[in-house]
Design a protein around this motif. Structure first.
Motif: not given
Ligand SMILES: Cc1cc2nc3c(=O)[nH]c(=O)nc-3n(C[C@H](O)[C@H](O)[C@H](O)COP(=O)(O)O)c2cc1C
Length: 194
Positions: A130-132, A153-155, A164-166, A189-192
């Motif tokens: 639930d990060a977003l 982190f990224r989705q 979700s973010v990890v 903030l990372l991409g996929p």
């Protein structure tokens, strides 16, 4: 190896324990003195991802010392200035909320409170579905807090888990090094994942 004292705290994001344990190995290879800390949930919960007792023994094997698993054991981190940097990896939505609101009712939140009072860096590796959503305001509050840094982190699954973010557990050691220099490792903030 550097004579930096690192606290490495696990919270109950059990599905990331394999990655968090590999990150702990990397941190231990870089820093000689690493103190393992676990939330009470981490210490007491067996899941399909593994047995709590086995995880604790593995942390103790990697670090060469016993885990800090109670508020009473974590409390001296403040008055005795025991750590130069504290990492929470993985950090749950639950612990993010407590950190953002000043709640101190676990070994990990006690360690964070005790450590932050000394004006030293806290590094957070977030892992929550639930990060977003519900946790977004808590992440925002912590991003704006002095001496708090995030592992980039990224989705992790935008289609099936859109909120979700990890964290990228492969960047924990670099984030610690940047935090010790007073800097947030970038890009945050990372991409996929490739
Ligand atoms: C199998 C399993 C996996 C979980 N994974 C996560 C997770 O990835 N992220 C999260 O925020 N909570 C997760 N939880 C819920 C937390 O364990 C729960 O909120 C707990 O109260 C966290 O306590 P702590 O933050 O003190 O460790 C999971 C729970 C279970 C049983």
């Amino acid at each position: 190896m550097e004579a930096i004292r690192v606290g490495y705290a696990f919270c109950g994001s059990f599905c990331t324990y394999d990655r968090a344990m590999a990150a702990l190995e990397q941190v231990r290879a870089r820093f000689e003195d690493v103190v393992p800390i676990v939330s009470e949930t981490s210490a007491a919960t067996d899941t399909r991802f593994g047995n709590a007792h086995d995880f604790l023994r593995e942390m103790e094997r990697i670090c060469g010392r016993r885990v800090v698993d109670t508020i009473a054991k974590a409390e001296p981190i403040g008055p005795q200035g025991l750590l130069d940097v504290l990492v929470i990896c993985p950090c749950t939505g639950n612990t993010l909320a407590k950190l953002a609101c000043g709640i101190t009712d676990t070994a990990v939140t006690m360690a964070a409170k005790a450590h932050l009072r000394n004006g030293r860096p806290l590094v957070i590796a977030v892992s929550t579905n639930d990060a977003l959503a519900g946790s977004a305001k808590n992440i925002g509050a912590l991003l704006d807090k002095k001496n708090v840094y995030f592992v980039p982190f990224r989705q992790d699954d935008p289609v099936r888990k859109p909120t979700s973010v990890v964290a990228d557990f492969g960047q924990v050691t670099q984030t610690i090094e940047a935090a010790l220099a007073g800097k947030q490792l970038q890009p945050l903030l990372l991409g996929p994942a490739g």
